[in-house]
Design an enzyme around this catalytic site. Structure first.
Site, PDB file in Angstrom:
ATOM      1  N   SER A 150       1.651   5.383  -7.470  1.00 31.19           N
ATOM      2  CA  SER A 150       1.473   4.324  -6.476  1.00 31.19           C
ATOM      3  C   SER A 150       0.667   3.168  -7.073  1.00 31.19           C
ATOM      4  O   SER A 150       1.105   2.546  -8.037  1.00 31.19           O
ATOM      5  CB  SER A 150       0.826   4.918  -5.219  1.00 31.19           C
ATOM      6  OG  SER A 150       0.923   4.026  -4.158  1.00 31.19           O
ATOM      7  N   ASP A 225       9.910   8.340   0.955  1.00 26.70           N
ATOM      8  CA  ASP A 225       8.556   7.768   0.841  1.00 26.70           C
ATOM      9  C   ASP A 225       8.380   6.686   1.901  1.00 26.70           C
ATOM     10  O   ASP A 225       9.162   5.723   1.960  1.00 26.70           O
ATOM     11  CB  ASP A 225       8.424   7.177  -0.572  1.00 26.70           C
ATOM     12  CG  ASP A 225       7.029   6.681  -0.902  1.00 26.70           C
ATOM     13  OD1 ASP A 225       6.345   6.181   0.001  1.00 26.70           O
ATOM     14  OD2 ASP A 225       6.672   6.772  -2.090  1.00 26.70           O
ATOM     15  N   HIS A 258       5.578  10.429  -0.315  1.00 29.13           N
ATOM     16  CA  HIS A 258       4.651   9.722  -1.207  1.00 29.13           C
ATOM     17  C   HIS A 258       3.523  10.625  -1.720  1.00 29.13           C
ATOM     18  O   HIS A 258       2.655  10.170  -2.438  1.00 29.13           O
ATOM     19  CB  HIS A 258       4.047   8.538  -0.428  1.00 29.13           C
ATOM     20  CG  HIS A 258       3.366   7.503  -1.278  1.00 29.13           C
ATOM     21  ND1 HIS A 258       4.037   6.713  -2.184  1.00 29.13           N
ATOM     22  CD2 HIS A 258       2.057   7.122  -1.369  1.00 29.13           C
ATOM     23  CE1 HIS A 258       3.185   5.892  -2.775  1.00 29.13           C
ATOM     24  NE2 HIS A 258       1.982   6.122  -2.313  1.00 29.13           N
TER      25      HIS A 258
HETATM   26  N1  LIG Z   1      -4.430   6.351   3.736  1.00 29.58           N
HETATM   27  C1  LIG Z   1      -3.236   5.581   3.581  1.00 29.58           C
HETATM   28  C2  LIG Z   1      -2.388   6.060   2.450  1.00 29.58           C
HETATM   29  C3  LIG Z   1      -3.163   6.423   1.242  1.00 29.58           C
HETATM   30  C4  LIG Z   1      -2.299   7.196   0.274  1.00 29.58           C
HETATM   31  O1  LIG Z   1      -1.154   7.572   0.542  1.00 29.58           O
HETATM   32  N2  LIG Z   1      -2.868   7.422  -0.876  1.00 29.58           N
HETATM   33  C5  LIG Z   1      -2.117   8.076  -1.910  1.00 29.58           C
HETATM   34  C6  LIG Z   1      -2.000   7.118  -3.086  1.00 29.58           C
HETATM   35  S1  LIG Z   1      -1.294   5.568  -2.552  1.00 29.58           S
HETATM   36  C7  LIG Z   1      -2.853   9.321  -2.361  1.00 29.58           C
HETATM   37  O2  LIG Z   1      -2.631   9.786  -3.458  1.00 29.58           O
HETATM   38  N3  LIG Z   1      -3.722   9.864  -1.517  1.00 29.58           N
HETATM   39  C8  LIG Z   1      -4.602  10.954  -1.879  1.00 29.58           C
HETATM   40  C9  LIG Z   1      -4.005  12.313  -1.923  1.00 29.58           C
HETATM   41  O3  LIG Z   1      -2.886  12.528  -1.425  1.00 29.58           O
HETATM   42  O4  LIG Z   1      -4.668  13.228  -2.495  1.00 29.58           O
HETATM   43  C10 LIG Z   1      -2.410   5.620   4.836  1.00 29.58           C
HETATM   44  O5  LIG Z   1      -2.596   6.560   5.598  1.00 29.58           O
HETATM   45  O6  LIG Z   1      -1.562   4.739   5.013  1.00 29.58           O
END
Ligand SMILES: N[C@@H](CCC(=O)N[C@@H](CS)C(=O)NCC(=O)O)C(=O)O
Length: 285
Positions: A150, A225, A258
């Site tokens: 991402s 995604d 995602h």
């Molecule tokens: N918090 C955001 C999305 C954040 C998100 O999806 N983060 C991804 C990277 S873009 C991630 O890797 N989150 C941490 C995880 O899954 O451990 C939302 O709810 O829209």
């Protein structure tokens, strides 16, 4: 020594270790994690895959959720996971503590605008300071590849494309491919770099790739995604790659979202892809 060990656990015959250090480029203490495969030693240095995580992450999301250790141990490659922004007292954050800008969202740029420019120099930290530190203190070679997810996929692509001499291969999961034209990118680039949009181009993979790339690139993208259409836009990167003769494979993966469930499903392919290119250089030497 400017390197403090804060945890270590044996895993897959190798070691997962966390460190913190006083990072000059970003003017604060930074934390990172390294996986050293079982065959890494002073007499057998191993190449490194640098992993850049996405929004809200730190050095641990990939290490805890990607399921990468067994394959990396088998292939004999180290993995370094960086944090996603500078941190600590005095490091400014989004005024509403939003998840998509500021802390946990450094976007791997060198900020030019106050107050961000004092600490948010993540491009230099990832491309220069962190590898120099890792190469000075761990049994690794100078050979490195770069990958991420991402916002971290955007970081891997842009840092790799701009510094092709430093890496052997680039890969990404669900990268933000055209940040100059998506909400996450517009918010962060305008704050970190100012409103002159020509200054944003050097942090946009779909723009940078038009100058060509000698490195192979692998991109995986889940078709389910939630951010695919609004934020990620991988087709734009593929089109620019094809128009400019770049060796980029985009794999659209039906049903995947995602999350790290997606990453853990295909991380072995990415590790094997990078190992092949890292090893190929070994063989030439
Ligand atoms: N918090 C955001 C999305 C954040 C998100 O999806 N983060 C991804 C990277 S873009 C991630 O890797 N989150 C941490 C995880 O899954 O451990 C939302 O709810 O829209």
């Amino acid at each position: 020594m400017n390197l403090q060990n804060i945890s270590q656990s044996k895993v897959a015959g190798g070691w997962h270790k966390q460190y913190q250090h006083d990072a000059k480029s970003v003017n604060c203490m930074m934390q990172f994690a390294i996986f050293l495969p079982p065959n890494a030693s002073e007499t057998n240095k191993v190449p490194v895959l640098y992993w850049l995580s996405g929004l809200t992450c730190d050095d641990q999301n990939f290490m805890q959720k990607a399921g990468a250790f067994k394959k990396a141990a088998e292939l004999g490659i180290a993995i370094v996971c960086a944090d996603t922004s500078p941190r600590g007292d005095g490091v400014p954050d989004d005024e509403n503590a939003a998840y998509d800008f500021g802390l946990g969202a450094g976007f791997y740029v060198n900020a030019t605008q106050a107050p961000w420019n004092k600490h948010y120099q993540m491009a230099d930290y990832i491309n220069q300071e962190l590898p120099a530190l890792v190469e000075a203190h761990f049994p690794v070679t100078e050979q490195k590849s770069i990958s991420g997810h991402s916002m971290g996929g955007h970081g891997a692509l842009t840092i790799g494309l701009k510094n092709q001499q430093n890496y052997q291969s680039i890969s990404a999961f669900s990268p933000i491919c055209n940040p100059i034209d998506c909400p996450w990118g517009k918010k962060s680039l305008s704050n970190y770099l100012g409103n002159n949009q020509s200054d944003w181009l050097e942090y946009d993979a779909s723009q940078l790739i038009k100058a060509g790339c000698i490195l192979p690139i692998l991109v995986d993208q889940g078709e389910a995604d939630q951010f695919l259409e609004t934020q990620l836009k991988p087709q734009r990167l593929l089109n620019a790659a094809e128009e400019n003769g770049v060796d980029l494979l985009l794999r659209m993966q039906p049903g995947y979202d995602h999350s790290y469930f997606f990453i853990s499903s295909f991380i072995d392919d990415h590790l094997a892809f990078h190992a092949k290119h890292l090893k190929a250089i070994n063989d030439i030497k």
